[in-house]
Design an enzyme around this catalytic site. Structure first.
Site, PDB file in Angstrom:
ATOM      1  CB  SER A 154       5.756 -20.594  33.040  1.00  0.00           C
ATOM      2  OG  SER A 154       6.357 -19.435  33.696  1.00  0.00           O
TER       3      SER A 154
ATOM      4  CE  LYS B  79       5.295 -17.686  37.025  1.00  0.00           C
ATOM      5  NZ  LYS B  79       6.587 -17.798  35.703  1.00  0.00           N
TER       6      LYS B  79
ATOM      7  CE1 TYR C 157       6.836 -18.608  40.261  1.00  0.00           C
ATOM      8  CE2 TYR C 157       9.336 -18.508  40.413  1.00  0.00           C
ATOM      9  CZ  TYR C 157       8.143 -18.477  39.663  1.00  0.00           C
ATOM     10  OH  TYR C 157       8.379 -18.318  38.361  1.00  0.00           O
TER      11      TYR C 157
ATOM     12  CE1 TYR D  37       6.357 -17.350  30.165  1.00  0.00           C
ATOM     13  CE2 TYR D  37       7.533 -18.190  27.918  1.00  0.00           C
ATOM     14  CZ  TYR D  37       6.993 -18.375  29.434  1.00  0.00           C
ATOM     15  OH  TYR D  37       7.221 -19.485  30.088  1.00  0.00           O
TER      16      TYR D  37
ATOM     17  CB  VAL E  97      11.939 -21.398  30.758  1.00  0.00           C
ATOM     18  CG1 VAL E  97      11.563 -20.126  30.567  1.00  0.00           C
ATOM     19  CG2 VAL E  97      11.901 -21.883  32.050  1.00  0.00           C
TER      20      VAL E  97
HETATM   21  N1  GLN Z   1      11.116 -20.985  37.066  1.00  0.00           N
HETATM   22  C1  GLN Z   1      11.205 -20.230  36.093  1.00  0.00           C
HETATM   23  C2  GLN Z   1      11.281 -18.973  36.622  1.00  0.00           C
HETATM   24  O1  GLN Z   1      10.916 -18.413  37.361  1.00  0.00           O
HETATM   25  C3  GLN Z   1       9.683 -20.151  35.179  1.00  0.00           C
HETATM   26  C4  GLN Z   1       9.793 -19.185  34.182  1.00  0.00           C
HETATM   27  C5  GLN Z   1       9.024 -20.003  32.774  1.00  0.00           C
HETATM   28  O2  GLN Z   1       8.728 -20.864  32.758  1.00  0.00           O
HETATM   29  N2  GLN Z   1       8.785 -18.919  32.153  1.00  0.00           N
HETATM   30  O3  GLN Z   1      12.216 -18.047  35.765  1.00  0.00           O
END
Ligand code: GLN
Length: 506
Positions: free
Chosen positions: A150, A153, A278, A330, A348
């Site tokens: 993430s 992002k 993505y 989050y 994650v």
């Molecule tokens: N690639 C992960 C997903 O789309 C990224 C999510 C994350 O790092 N929170 O679920």
């Protein structure tokens, strides 16, 4: 004139390194200035130039200028103690201690919903810090690559905003924290992603970046941006993680279709391509060493501190940091903003990228996650950092803040106080001397030449000030670096009144 000033400026730096005033310094003297301030020579032009010298080879002034030429400002700031982290050593010691303390935490679990992510060693722990003046601290497995997940992002959001405008991008994505899990099937009341820091918003940013290009070209474009953001290192892309995520991506497909059904995407978007783009963005690899430079680039309003190149517009970075502060962690974002008070983004894989605007960037990697998906050690590290240092955005409101500010020299208050005292003595301003004394400035303080306020008063024939010092039992007979007492100074300057007064106490 300009040139003369330049000469003098660098001549003083050279002299400060020239221990025996012999007109020459050595390689180690230059290295020491950088190392003591945490500036890594690795990759800097100074390093290449220094490699041309052996350790015993003397370096003269003109050679010194040649060596530091390409990193002149950085070297000057380091030599004068003007880099943003002033007390680098004590700061770095405290950071190491926090690292050791948080290393003891073994709770949490490695993310497993992307099968390939499970294969990581859960005990990995790395912390890297890079200041906006490229001072660096690296602890643990800082060269081990991990997927950014993430943390792609905020960067993808910045690229979309730089390419279009903030107004355009926010026609497609909101700016409000969702208060929900990062991949929950939810959109805002307009049928748009709540913000660019959760999955739906991350997918939306991907739909906006270079839409005229093929997926491969778009990935190459993003990778080249990461190269610039991290100071010139082209990142890898973990194929295994990418394919593993793609195979198990029902949730992200569901989010994509939900947005498609709501007509949330710009026209002519190919959803499969966008999701592919993505997943590949999430599989980009970084080390904490490099990611800390990316975070520092954000802290430095879009200019990479290592290369000095602008990579992102400052207004874009400002917008991105605002969203990281409110939405980057989050559904723990509110708590994090309250307790830590810094823009951050977690992923994650156990990564946490934290930005301290105008100071530094941090990258923390520890794969065990809490129930909300944030790195357990990462969050704990940030909390401890904030307990010790006044980096919370609102710490400046606390006038009696006991926290330490590594941006200020440790003895700044004292040094400034003594400087003011000497100035007040020179001007015969007894009122100010009294005020400084009541602020706790010691009237017997010495400067770097061991001269005292009494020396200054004697030299300037400030008799009333001397009288004040006598009444306040200030020591009158201190010897300066050259062995002179205040009486010697008064005599040398033919200050009859001062001589008379001081003689009675000789
Ligand atoms: N690639 C992960 C997903 O789309 C990224 C999510 C994350 O790092 N929170 O679920």
């Amino acid at each position: 004139m300009e040139n003369q000033y330049f000469q003098n400026e660098y001549q003083s730096i050279f002299s400060s390194l020239d221990r025996r005033a012999a007109g020459r310094i050595y390689k180690r003297d230059i290295i020491q200035v950088m190392e003591e301030n945490g500036v890594l020579l690795e990759g800097l032009r100074i390093q290449q130039k220094l490699d041309e010298y052996t350790s015993e080879q003397p370096i003269q002034f003109f050679e010194f200028i040649e060596i530091i030429q390409k990193n002149m400002t950085l070297f000057k700031k380091a030599a004068r103690g003007e880099l943003v982290l002033k007390n680098f050593n004590s700061f770095s010691k405290k950071v190491s201690q926090i690292y050791e303390d948080t290393m003891q935490i073994n709770s949490g679990a490695v993310a497993s919903y992307i099968p390939e992510l499970k294969r990581v060693n859960p005990n990995e722990y790395a912390v890297s810090i890079c200041s906006i003046d490229s001072q660096q601290i690296h602890l643990g497995s800082v060269d081990t690559p991990f997927c950014i997940q993430s943390t792609c992002k905020p960067i993808n959001y910045c690229l979309a905003v730089d390419e279009h405008t903030s107004d355009y991008v926010h026609q497609y994505v909101g700016r409000e924290p969702s208060g929900r899990g990062f991949n929950e099937l939810t959109l805002n009341s307009e049928g748009l992603p709540h913000n660019p820091m959760i999955n739906s918003g991350g997918i939306m940013s991907c739909s906006l970046i270079q839409p005229q290009l093929s997926v491969n070209e778009r990935v190459a474009y993003v990778l080249s941006k990461w190269e610039s953001l991290s100071g010139g290192f082209f990142p890898g892309l973990n194929q295994a993680v990418y394919l593993s995520e793609k195979e198990t991506a029902d949730r992200n497909f569901a989010l994509g279709y939900m947005m498609k059904e709501k007509k949330a995407f710009p026209k002519n978007v190919n959803l499969e391509d966008v999701l592919d783009f993505y997943f590949q963005s999430c599989a980009i690899e970084q080390t904490t060493k490099r990611l800390s430079v990316v975070a520092a680039t954000l802290a430095n309003s879009g200019v990479c501190p290592i290369t000095g190149n602008r990579v992102l517009e400052s207004s874009t970075v400002k917008n991105c940091l605002s969203l990281m502060l409110s939405c980057g962690m989050y559904d723990y974002s509110g708590e994090f903003a309250f307790n830590v008070g810094l823009p951050a983004k977690s992923g994650v894989s156990g990564v946490l990228m934290v930005v301290i605007p105008n100071v530094m960037g941090l990258a923390i990697w520890s794969p065990r996650l809490d129930l909300l998906g944030n790195s357990v050690r990462g969050v704990s590290f940030c909390k401890q950092l904030i307990e010790n240092f006044n980096f919370h955005i609102y710490d400046s409101l606390l006038s009696q803040d006991p926290k330490y500010d590594p941006r200020r020299p440790q003895n700044e208050k004292k040094v400034n106080g003594v400087r003011k005292l000497f100035e007040a003595v020179r001007n015969g301003n007894i009122n100010e001397i009294r005020q400084l004394s009541s602020q706790g400035i010691d009237l017997n303080s010495k400067n770097y030449d061991f001269r005292t306020a009494v020396h200054i008063a004697a030299t300037e024939n400030q008799v009333e000030v001397l009288q004040y010092f006598i009444e306040h039992s200030v020591v009158l007979t201190t010897k300066d670096r050259w062995g002179n007492t205040p009486l010697d100074d008064a005599k040398r300057n033919h200050n009859e009144d001062a001589v008379k007064l001081l003689l009675t106490f000789d």
